[in-house]
Design a protein around this motif. Structure first.
Motif, PDB file in Angstrom:
ATOM      1  N   ASN A 217      64.816  50.430  34.325  1.00  0.00           N
ATOM      2  CA  ASN A 217      63.695  50.971  33.565  1.00  0.00           C
ATOM      3  C   ASN A 217      62.473  50.071  33.666  1.00  0.00           C
ATOM      4  N   PHE A 218      62.713  48.765  33.562  1.00  0.00           N
ATOM      5  CA  PHE A 218      61.620  47.795  33.604  1.00  0.00           C
ATOM      6  C   PHE A 218      60.847  47.916  34.918  1.00  0.00           C
ATOM      7  N   ILE A 219      61.578  47.923  36.033  1.00  0.00           N
ATOM      8  CA  ILE A 219      60.934  47.992  37.348  1.00  0.00           C
ATOM      9  C   ILE A 219      60.277  49.354  37.563  1.00  0.00           C
ATOM     10  N   ALA A 220      60.978  50.423  37.166  1.00  0.00           N
ATOM     11  CA  ALA A 220      60.432  51.764  37.375  1.00  0.00           C
ATOM     12  C   ALA A 220      59.169  51.991  36.549  1.00  0.00           C
ATOM     13  N   PHE A 221      59.137  51.466  35.323  1.00  0.00           N
ATOM     14  CA  PHE A 221      57.939  51.606  34.494  1.00  0.00           C
ATOM     15  C   PHE A 221      56.745  50.899  35.131  1.00  0.00           C
ATOM     16  N   LEU A 222      56.985  49.701  35.656  1.00  0.00           N
ATOM     17  CA  LEU A 222      55.915  48.965  36.338  1.00  0.00           C
ATOM     18  C   LEU A 222      55.402  49.759  37.535  1.00  0.00           C
ATOM     19  N   GLU A 223      56.315  50.337  38.301  1.00  0.00           N
ATOM     20  CA  GLU A 223      55.916  51.102  39.484  1.00  0.00           C
ATOM     21  C   GLU A 223      55.144  52.364  39.087  1.00  0.00           C
ATOM     22  N   ARG A 224      55.591  53.029  38.008  1.00  0.00           N
ATOM     23  CA  ARG A 224      54.926  54.263  37.591  1.00  0.00           C
ATOM     24  C   ARG A 224      53.530  53.991  37.047  1.00  0.00           C
ATOM     25  N   THR A 225      53.361  52.927  36.266  1.00  0.00           N
ATOM     26  CA  THR A 225      52.041  52.633  35.719  1.00  0.00           C
ATOM     27  C   THR A 225      51.058  52.258  36.826  1.00  0.00           C
ATOM     28  N   ARG A 226      51.530  51.539  37.827  1.00  0.00           N
ATOM     29  CA  ARG A 226      50.644  51.220  38.953  1.00  0.00           C
ATOM     30  C   ARG A 226      50.274  52.478  39.732  1.00  0.00           C
ATOM     31  N   SER A 227      51.213  53.387  39.865  1.00  0.00           N
ATOM     32  CA  SER A 227      50.939  54.640  40.577  1.00  0.00           C
ATOM     33  C   SER A 227      49.922  55.483  39.820  1.00  0.00           C
ATOM     34  N   ILE A 228      50.077  55.583  38.488  1.00  0.00           N
ATOM     35  CA  ILE A 228      49.156  56.417  37.720  1.00  0.00           C
ATOM     36  C   ILE A 228      47.765  55.798  37.708  1.00  0.00           C
ATOM     37  N   GLN A 229      47.672  54.471  37.698  1.00  0.00           N
ATOM     38  CA  GLN A 229      46.352  53.839  37.763  1.00  0.00           C
ATOM     39  C   GLN A 229      45.675  54.123  39.103  1.00  0.00           C
ATOM     40  N   ALA A 230      46.451  54.076  40.189  1.00  0.00           N
ATOM     41  CA  ALA A 230      45.881  54.400  41.497  1.00  0.00           C
ATOM     42  C   ALA A 230      45.439  55.856  41.540  1.00  0.00           C
ATOM     43  N   ALA A 231      46.249  56.752  40.942  1.00  0.00           N
ATOM     44  CA  ALA A 231      45.878  58.168  40.911  1.00  0.00           C
ATOM     45  C   ALA A 231      44.627  58.387  40.075  1.00  0.00           C
ATOM     46  N   LEU A 232      44.528  57.689  38.924  1.00  0.00           N
ATOM     47  CA  LEU A 232      43.338  57.820  38.080  1.00  0.00           C
ATOM     48  C   LEU A 232      42.098  57.314  38.806  1.00  0.00           C
ATOM     49  N   GLN A 233      42.257  56.246  39.554  1.00  0.00           N
ATOM     50  CA  GLN A 233      41.127  55.717  40.326  1.00  0.00           C
ATOM     51  C   GLN A 233      40.608  56.767  41.299  1.00  0.00           C
ATOM     52  N   LYS A 234      41.510  57.413  42.015  1.00  0.00           N
ATOM     53  CA  LYS A 234      41.101  58.429  42.980  1.00  0.00           C
ATOM     54  C   LYS A 234      40.523  59.652  42.270  1.00  0.00           C
ATOM     55  N   GLU A 235      41.163  60.077  41.175  1.00  0.00           N
ATOM     56  CA  GLU A 235      40.662  61.237  40.441  1.00  0.00           C
ATOM     57  C   GLU A 235      39.277  60.967  39.868  1.00  0.00           C
ATOM     58  N   ALA A 236      39.053  59.734  39.388  1.00  0.00           N
ATOM     59  CA  ALA A 236      37.732  59.381  38.872  1.00  0.00           C
ATOM     60  C   ALA A 236      36.676  59.447  39.971  1.00  0.00           C
ATOM     61  N   GLU A 237      37.020  58.928  41.154  1.00  0.00           N
ATOM     62  CA  GLU A 237      36.068  58.985  42.273  1.00  0.00           C
ATOM     63  C   GLU A 237      35.798  60.428  42.686  1.00  0.00           C
ATOM     64  N   ASP A 238      36.841  61.255  42.702  1.00  0.00           N
ATOM     65  CA  ASP A 238      36.647  62.666  43.044  1.00  0.00           C
ATOM     66  C   ASP A 238      35.786  63.375  42.010  1.00  0.00           C
ATOM     67  N   THR A 239      35.961  63.021  40.738  1.00  0.00           N
ATOM     68  CA  THR A 239      35.178  63.647  39.672  1.00  0.00           C
ATOM     69  C   THR A 239      33.704  63.290  39.797  1.00  0.00           C
TER      70      THR A 239
END
Length: 596
Positions: A217-239
């Motif tokens: 859980n610890f490792i997967a949570f770290l991986e998921r939060t980094r993924s969502i931040q990268a996705a938010l970065q791209k979505e913000a640029e697209d917006t």
């Protein structure tokens, strides 16, 4: 250096007779037994941690990850027993923290907890330690016990291995070996089916499972939060790119309706507060909302509120109220929104109100760095952030009664201004733990003696103080000559055992632990009708700000209207029902390019 040599020399003289014991003496025998025991304990802890994983493949992966890391730690120095017991101590302490966090918040340990702990240590902030002093005392006792044990073991090994040394080249080889093994294990783990399982709902929704550190859980949570931040970065640029293609940001912003004579708007965050009428001990009496109705401002509306947390994590309720979006629209990034989501937001309530000419303020009970609140509020549109030190409120949580923060609000509203003001007011009087230490008795309408538990009795006593403070505030707002609309809301129920009434269980079912209350009131314009869009049943907290703005007569932004339509129509107000593309569309109502 002299002091160190003197100390070592003194200890050596004290145990000088032991140094004369032959190599095959009892010292070496005890050391061998200690080494075998410590290595066995370390292996058992690795097996126990691996056994908590959800699948056999996950248990195997985690066991080899922990065992290899522990083995390399052990051989890195000549003090094998010391290194093994040190690793055991770390595992035991992390497991203890996870168990207590799970019991309080229904959530496992993750990397953000360590970020917050580091910030508290760096700022020397002991407020959380003092607040949960019983748990902190037990933790400190464990730490002292481990340190004393490790010192004794180190000294014993120093007698046995006093002539042996580990070369720097050997240590370098061990570190390189560990890096190679860790890299290979990471590749296997991050490409395994077990990680996909952890990303599924059955893998990480852990509200019903017992505590205990889960490495996966610890490792997967770290991986998921980094993924969502990268996705938010791209979505913000697209917006931003799409808004430039359609027209300049200034043109888009000016399209919102202006508000020349808007009222002051106040959000009052009632920490760990709920209406005791839902409890068996108080079901026959009048509740908080019943007692407030007719005694405060005349134009009012109130009811049950459905929040998405229990026992803690107030920052989630703060985000959902201020931005009008359910935190699960951002997946795991929503669990710590002030840090993971706030850098990308563009149209939360304070930001929108500033386009209408509002000043924006926050009066807060914690240090600005806690959970990233000050920086997060700034990104939401709060220009002035006043923590407890700036308003001269006590730093000891037991002394942080609500009137300190209400008095700061009074001083702020008393200052002359040609602009309407938005104020987010935080409180802390009802924060847990409850029943841990006695307090003075506060007058109020609720009888603490009706409570059957010490924790509930303490809560009711503090609720009396909150009730009287907030009622006095409402009555005072009714006498001022400025238009003011105020919203009170309980952010979550406190963590202690409760016996709910049969009526409440029938009304709310499995949602009962997430029921608090809200109250809207204003001192102007009796012709404004009650908010028609409030349907029977509890209001969801991510809809509360929009409903309050309708109640206050404030025009809604297009972003809020779009988010409402998406979540209500496409998701039936339940983020678990939202398709991925709908979640993305909701997020894009809030996002902007992050600051460089």
């Amino acid at each position: 250096m002299r002091a160190r040599r003197y100390f070592i020399g003194l200890i050596t003289r004290l145990v000088h007779p032991l140094e004369q014991i032959p190599p095959k003496s009892i010292v070496r025998t005890v050391y061998k037994a200690l080494l075998c025991s410590s290595l066995t304990l370390l292996l058992a802890i690795c097996l126990q941690a691996a056994a908590r994983e959800y699948t056999i493949s996950g248990a195997i992966l985690v066991f080899f990850m922990l065992a290899s890391a522990s083995f390399l730690i052990v051989i890195l120095t000549k003090y094998h027993a010391f290194s093994a017991l040190f690793a055991c101590s770390i595992f035991i302490l992390f497991n203890y923290i996870d168990i207590n966090k799970m019991s309080l918040l229904n959530d496992h340990l993750n990397h953000f907890d360590f970020i917050m702990i580091w910030e508290m240590l760096r700022k020397f902030d002991l407020s959380v330690v003092m607040q949960y002093h019983e748990l902190s005392r037990h933790f400190l006792l464990y730490v002292i016990l481990f340190i004393c044990t490790l010192l004794i073991v180190w000294f014993l090994e120093h007698l046995v291995h006093r002539k042996k040394q580990r070369s720097s080249s050997f240590r370098l080889k061990v570190v390189l070996l560990w890096l190679i093994i860790a890299t290979l294990q990471s590749i296997v783990f991050f490409n395994s089916r077990y990680l996909d399982y952890l990303h599924s709902a059955s893998g990480y929704l852990t509200a019903t499972e017992p505590g205990g550190l889960r490495v996966g859980n610890f490792i997967a949570f770290l991986e998921r939060t980094r993924s969502i931040q990268a996705a938010l970065q791209k979505e913000a640029e697209d917006t931003i790119k799409s808004s430039i293609d359609l027209g300049s940001p200034q043109q888009t912003q000016s399209a919102d309706t202006s508000c020349s004579s808007c009222p002051d708007m106040i959000f009052v965050h009632l920490e760990s507060t709920f209406d005791p009428v839902i409890l068996e001990d108080y079901t026959l009496g009048q509740g908080y909302l019943d007692l407030t109705s007719g005694r405060g401002l005349a134009h009012e509306q109130s009811g049950p509120l459905l929040v998405n947390i229990f026992g803690g994590r107030s920052w989630i309720s703060e985000f959902e109220l201020l931005c009008g979006v359910h935190h699960q629209m951002f997946d795991d990034g929503g669990t710590y929104p002030h840090s993971f989501i706030a850098p990308f937001t563009r149209s939360c309530v304070p930001s929108y109100l500033k386009t209408l000419g509002y000043e924006t303020h926050a009066i807060y009970t914690a240090n600005p760095f806690f959970a990233g609140v000050a920086e997060g509020f700034k990104r939401y549109g709060i220009d002035t952030f006043l923590d407890n030190k700036k308003i001269n409120a006590p730093t000891n949580w037991k002394e942080q009664r609500d009137f300190y923060y209400v008095d700061a609000l009074r001083r702020l509203l008393a200052q002359p201004s040609n602009h309407p003001r938005f104020v987010f007011l935080s409180t802390n009087s009802n924060h847990g733990p409850h029943g841990a230490s006695p307090r003075e008795q506060y007058p109020g309408p609720f009888n603490p003696d009706s409570a059957k538990s010490v924790e509930l009795k303490d809560y009711i006593n503090r609720l009396n103080d909150t009730y009287q403070t907030m009622l006095d505030l409402e009555q005072e707002l009714g006498r001022i000559d400025r238009s003011v609309a105020i919203l009170f809301y309980g952010d979550h129920q406190p963590h202690f055992k409760k016996i709910y009434s049969q009526r409440a269980q029938k009304s709310y079912g499995s949602r009962l632990r997430n029921i608090t209350f809200y109250r809207m009131a204003r001192n102007y314009d009796a012709s404004l009708t009650p908010t028609k869009s409030i349907i029977p049943g509890p209001v969801r907290i991510d809809s509360l700000a929009r409903l309050f703005m309708e109640f206050a007569g404030i025009p809604l932004s297009r972003n809020m209207i779009a988010a409402k339509m998406l979540t209500h129509d496409a998701c039936a107000s339940n983020p678990n029902n939202c398709p991925t593309d709908v979640k993305r569309a909701v997020r894009m109502q809030l996002l902007k390019e992050p600051e460089k």
